[in-house]
Write an enzyme that holds these catalytic residues in place. Structure first.
Site, PDB file in Angstrom:
ATOM      1  N   ASP A  43       0.811  -1.212   0.000  1.00 33.11           N
ATOM      2  CA  ASP A  43       0.000   0.000   0.000  1.00 33.11           C
ATOM      3  C   ASP A  43       0.853   1.275   0.000  1.00 33.11           C
ATOM      4  O   ASP A  43       1.917   1.309   0.615  1.00 33.11           O
ATOM      5  CB  ASP A  43      -0.881  -0.021   1.254  1.00 33.11           C
ATOM      6  N   ASN A  95     -10.291  -3.537  -6.375  1.00 32.55           N
ATOM      7  CA  ASN A  95      -9.406  -2.642  -7.143  1.00 32.55           C
ATOM      8  C   ASN A  95      -9.855  -2.415  -8.592  1.00 32.55           C
ATOM      9  O   ASN A  95      -9.360  -1.498  -9.257  1.00 32.55           O
ATOM     10  CB  ASN A  95      -7.953  -3.151  -7.142  1.00 32.55           C
TER      11      ASN A  95
HETATM   12  C1  FPP Z   1      -1.898  -0.315  -3.392  1.00 41.55           C
HETATM   13  O1  FPP Z   1      -1.408   1.016  -3.334  1.00 41.55           O
HETATM   14  C2  FPP Z   1      -1.281  -1.050  -4.510  1.00 41.55           C
HETATM   15  C3  FPP Z   1      -1.951  -1.687  -5.504  1.00 41.55           C
HETATM   16  C4  FPP Z   1      -3.427  -1.763  -5.574  1.00 41.55           C
HETATM   17  C5  FPP Z   1      -1.214  -2.363  -6.618  1.00 41.55           C
HETATM   18  C6  FPP Z   1       0.008  -3.147  -6.228  1.00 41.55           C
HETATM   19  C7  FPP Z   1       0.636  -3.734  -7.436  1.00 41.55           C
HETATM   20  C8  FPP Z   1       1.951  -3.766  -7.715  1.00 41.55           C
HETATM   21  C9  FPP Z   1       2.969  -3.300  -6.749  1.00 41.55           C
HETATM   22  C10 FPP Z   1       2.490  -4.239  -9.030  1.00 41.55           C
HETATM   23  C11 FPP Z   1       2.001  -5.549  -9.615  1.00 41.55           C
HETATM   24  C12 FPP Z   1       2.253  -6.753  -8.826  1.00 41.55           C
HETATM   25  C13 FPP Z   1       3.325  -7.610  -8.901  1.00 41.55           C
HETATM   26  C14 FPP Z   1       3.281  -8.841  -8.074  1.00 41.55           C
HETATM   27  C15 FPP Z   1       4.538  -7.387  -9.698  1.00 41.55           C
HETATM   28  P1  FPP Z   1      -2.390   2.230  -3.647  1.00 41.55           P
HETATM   29  O2  FPP Z   1      -2.439   2.437  -5.114  1.00 41.55           O
HETATM   30  O3  FPP Z   1      -3.713   1.958  -3.011  1.00 41.55           O
HETATM   31  O4  FPP Z   1      -1.684   3.435  -2.963  1.00 41.55           O
HETATM   32  P2  FPP Z   1      -2.400   4.703  -2.294  1.00 41.55           P
HETATM   33  O5  FPP Z   1      -3.187   4.172  -1.135  1.00 41.55           O
HETATM   34  O6  FPP Z   1      -1.261   5.573  -1.879  1.00 41.55           O
HETATM   35  O7  FPP Z   1      -3.272   5.330  -3.344  1.00 41.55           O
END
Ligand code: FPP
Length: 225
Positions: free
Chosen positions: A2, A50
């Site tokens: 996150d 998501n």
């Molecule tokens: C949450 O942060 C993150 C995600 C929903 C996506 C995570 C995916 C990856 C790191 C890449 C793909 C996966 C692999 C295994 C290579 P957020 O976007 O909710 O952050 P925020 O809360 O600051 O908006």
């Protein structure tokens, strides 16, 4: 994983660029956990909720996931040497055929590996996972293979995506949030929690060590005294 979006915003970058950095952190921390001898580790990459994000962000995350799968396929021998079994948690049936093919292929190729279980949750939801298991049980009851009074905790456990893997010991949540967000609900019944304000792209091996040290000090009673 996150905080990718906030990390990017702070730098005037797009959210997708935050996920690119987040994917790098995933590789770094995954490798480090393996070096430390952690047998089971799960990363939450994409939740069933998501999909509500803008299409270009969803596409960017799926592309990063695909890039990782390509890399895992290229490095299959190396991963096998390290004894890494890769598994994907979640409902993959709605993902692209290319992604599904790669996921099935990598799972199948690494299924004999026993040293490290590396789980990646994609289109995963804890409630949906329990529902999925309950439906399997209902089918067995309908087929006359099981009586309702015989349904056990093991029956529910065996229908989860994590199958035989042990329950979760420790949940690490970065970026200042203090909630479970539908992650491994059943498996986390007695999990310890560790929170950090560090945004996922900035998360280091030192942060991971800190979480493990805090975990070592916990007195786990599992409902006993
Ligand atoms: C949450 O942060 C993150 C995600 C929903 C996506 C995570 C995916 C990856 C790191 C890449 C793909 C996966 C692999 C295994 C290579 P957020 O976007 O909710 O952050 P925020 O809360 O600051 O908006």
């Amino acid at each position: 994983m996150d905080g990718n979006g906030r990390w990017a915003k702070k730098r005037g970058l797009s959210r997708s660029e935050g996920h690119i950095e987040g994917a790098k952190t995933f590789r770094r921390i995954g490798e480090y956990a393996g070096d430390l001898g952690i047998k089971n580790i799960s990363f939450y990459a994409f939740s069933t909720e998501n999909w509500a994000r803008p299409q270009n962000e969803v596409n960017a995350i799926m592309q990063l996931f695909y890039d990782y799968l390509e890399e895992a396929r290229e490095r299959l021998d190396e991963n096998k040497e390290k004894g890494i079994r890769l598994r994907f948690l979640g409902d993959r049936t709605v993902l692209s055929p290319e992604l599904q093919y790669m996921m099935d292929y990598i799972e199948d190729e690494t299924k004999e590996m026993t040293k490290i279980n590396l789980n990646i949750a994609v289109n995963y939801g804890g409630r949906q996972e329990i529902l999925h298991s309950v439906k399997k049980i209902a089918q067995r009851v309908k087929n006359g293979e099981l009586l309702p009074e015989e349904i056990s905790l093991d029956d529910i456990q065996n229908g989860l995506y994590t199958l035989e893997q042990p329950p979760v010991d420790l949940i690490i949540r970065p970026s200042g949030e203090q909630r479970l967000s539908n992650f491994l609900l059943w498996q986390s019944a007695y999990a310890e929690f560790w929170y950090s304000d560090v945004l996922w792209p900035d998360f280091t091996e030192k942060d991971f060590d800190e979480a493990l040290k805090a975990y070592e000090k916990r007195n786990r009673r599992f409902g006993g005294i």
